[in-house]
Write a protein that holds these residues in place. Structure first.
Motif, PDB file in Angstrom:
ATOM      1  N   TYR A 104       0.813  -1.203   0.000  1.00 31.94           N
ATOM      2  CA  TYR A 104       0.000   0.000   0.000  1.00 31.94           C
ATOM      3  C   TYR A 104       0.859   1.270   0.000  1.00 31.94           C
ATOM      4  CZ  TYR A 104      -3.383  -3.543   1.155  1.00 31.94           C
ATOM      5  OH  TYR A 104      -4.156  -4.668   1.123  1.00 31.94           O
ATOM      6  N   MET A 105       2.156   1.078  -0.200  1.00 36.38           N
ATOM      7  CA  MET A 105       3.082   2.214  -0.238  1.00 36.38           C
ATOM      8  C   MET A 105       3.061   2.863  -1.618  1.00 36.38           C
ATOM      9  SD  MET A 105       6.282   0.524   1.817  1.00 36.38           S
ATOM     10  CE  MET A 105       7.379   1.883   1.539  1.00 36.38           C
ATOM     11  N   SER A 106       3.081   4.181  -1.608  1.00 31.59           N
ATOM     12  CA  SER A 106       3.103   4.924  -2.861  1.00 31.59           C
ATOM     13  C   SER A 106       4.479   4.823  -3.514  1.00 31.59           C
ATOM     14  CB  SER A 106       2.768   6.394  -2.588  1.00 31.59           C
ATOM     15  OG  SER A 106       3.793   6.977  -1.795  1.00 31.59           O
ATOM     16  N   PRO A 107       4.544   5.115  -4.818  1.00 31.73           N
ATOM     17  CA  PRO A 107       5.841   5.061  -5.490  1.00 31.73           C
ATOM     18  C   PRO A 107       6.889   5.965  -4.836  1.00 31.73           C
ATOM     19  CG  PRO A 107       4.083   5.226  -7.110  1.00 31.73           C
ATOM     20  CD  PRO A 107       3.454   5.403  -5.757  1.00 31.73           C
ATOM     21  N   THR A 127      10.262  12.351   0.887  1.00 29.77           N
ATOM     22  CA  THR A 127       9.499  13.079  -0.132  1.00 29.77           C
ATOM     23  C   THR A 127       7.991  12.850  -0.017  1.00 29.77           C
ATOM     24  OG1 THR A 127       9.671  11.266  -1.724  1.00 29.77           O
ATOM     25  CG2 THR A 127      11.432  12.923  -1.754  1.00 29.77           C
ATOM     26  N   VAL A 128       7.561  12.193   1.035  1.00 32.02           N
ATOM     27  CA  VAL A 128       6.153  11.829   1.196  1.00 32.02           C
ATOM     28  C   VAL A 128       5.339  13.022   1.700  1.00 32.02           C
ATOM     29  CG1 VAL A 128       4.594  10.349   2.531  1.00 32.02           C
ATOM     30  CG2 VAL A 128       6.686   9.407   1.569  1.00 32.02           C
ATOM     31  N   ASP A 129       4.137  13.166   1.145  1.00 31.26           N
ATOM     32  CA  ASP A 129       3.183  14.145   1.661  1.00 31.26           C
ATOM     33  C   ASP A 129       1.810  13.478   1.730  1.00 31.26           C
ATOM     34  OD1 ASP A 129       2.155  14.188  -0.953  1.00 31.26           O
ATOM     35  OD2 ASP A 129       3.042  16.127  -1.445  1.00 31.26           O
ATOM     36  N   ALA A 130       0.772  14.248   1.949  1.00 31.30           N
ATOM     37  CA  ALA A 130      -0.571  13.687   2.127  1.00 31.30           C
ATOM     38  C   ALA A 130      -1.056  12.909   0.910  1.00 31.30           C
ATOM     39  CB  ALA A 130      -1.560  14.799   2.474  1.00 31.30           C
ATOM     40  N   ARG A 131      -0.519  13.197  -0.259  1.00 31.25           N
ATOM     41  CA  ARG A 131      -0.947  12.475  -1.460  1.00 31.25           C
ATOM     42  C   ARG A 131      -0.496  11.018  -1.436  1.00 31.25           C
ATOM     43  NH1 ARG A 131       1.148  17.046  -5.416  1.00 31.25           N
ATOM     44  NH2 ARG A 131       2.740  16.936  -3.805  1.00 31.25           N
ATOM     45  N   SER A 132       0.488  10.701  -0.622  1.00 30.57           N
ATOM     46  CA  SER A 132       0.880   9.307  -0.433  1.00 30.57           C
ATOM     47  C   SER A 132      -0.239   8.545   0.279  1.00 30.57           C
ATOM     48  CB  SER A 132       2.181   9.229   0.373  1.00 30.57           C
ATOM     49  OG  SER A 132       2.629   7.897   0.461  1.00 30.57           O
ATOM     50  N   ASP A 133      -0.908   9.203   1.217  1.00 35.25           N
ATOM     51  CA  ASP A 133      -2.055   8.591   1.894  1.00 35.25           C
ATOM     52  C   ASP A 133      -3.217   8.392   0.930  1.00 35.25           C
ATOM     53  OD1 ASP A 133      -0.746   8.464   4.351  1.00 35.25           O
ATOM     54  OD2 ASP A 133      -1.383  10.489   4.901  1.00 35.25           O
TER      55      ASP A 133
END
Length: 142
Positions: free
Chosen positions: A1-4, A12-18
Motif C-alpha cells: 500500500y506504499m506509494s511510489p 518526499t512523502v506528503d498527504a498524497r501518499s495517503d
C-alpha cells in the motif's frame, strides 16, 4: 500500500501518499485483489513504480473506477490534491448499497456484498473526514 514516492524515499512523502494508500484499499475492496501482484518485495517496488494497476473488472457504479484509478496515479501531481477533493469525488458513492443487484435477487458473490458495504463505509469515513478537514487539520485526519 506504499506509494511510489514512499518506496523511493520517505523524505518526499506528503498527504498524497495517503491518497495512494486509500486508492489501494478501495481497489482491493472492489476487486478482491490488490492493484499490483508480485512474488517478492523488489518485484512489487518495480511494479508500483512502473506498471499501471491491473484493470478493474468488477461491476461498480459509473465513475467509481475513475476515482480509484486517479488515487493510484504514479505522479502524485496527478492524484487528488487533497483528501477534501477525494472526499468530494467519493461523496456520490457514500451510500449503503453501492453494488445493487439489478434484478432484486441475491446473485452476487458474498465477497462483493461485503466489499460493497466496506467501500460504502470507507467512502463515508473519508467523506466525513474530508468535509470536516481544513488545510491545518487535513494531515491529522489522515
Amino acid at each position: 500500500y506504499m506509494s511510489p514516492e514512499q518506496m523511493r524515499s520517505a523524505r518526499t512523502v506528503d498527504a498524497r501518499s495517503d491518497i495512494w494508500s486509500l486508492g489501494a484499499v478501495l481497489y482491493e475492496l472492489c476487486e478482491g485483489t490488490r492493484p499490483f501482484e508480485a512474488e517478492s518485495f523488489s518485484e512489487m517496488c518495480v511494479k508500483v513504480a512502473v506498471d499501471p494497476p491491473a484493470t478493474m473488472t468488477a461491476p461498480m457504479p459509473p465513475g467509481l473506477e475513475q476515482v480509484i484509478v486517479r488515487c493510484l496515479e504514479k505522479k502524485r501531481e496527478h492524484r487528488w490534491p487533497s483528501v477534501v477533493e477525494l472526499a468530494r469525488a467519493l461523496h456520490p458513492f457514500a451510500q449503503r448499497n453501492l453494488f445493487p443487484d439489478p434484478h432484486g435477487a441475491v446473485t452476487r458473490a458474498r465477497h462483493q456484498t461485503q466489499a460493497g458495504a466496506a467501500v460504502s463505509d470507507l467512502v463515508r469515513h473519508v467523506t466525513m473526514a474530508g468535509t470536516e478537514a481544513s488545510p491545518a487539520t487535513e494531515a491529522a485526519a489522515l
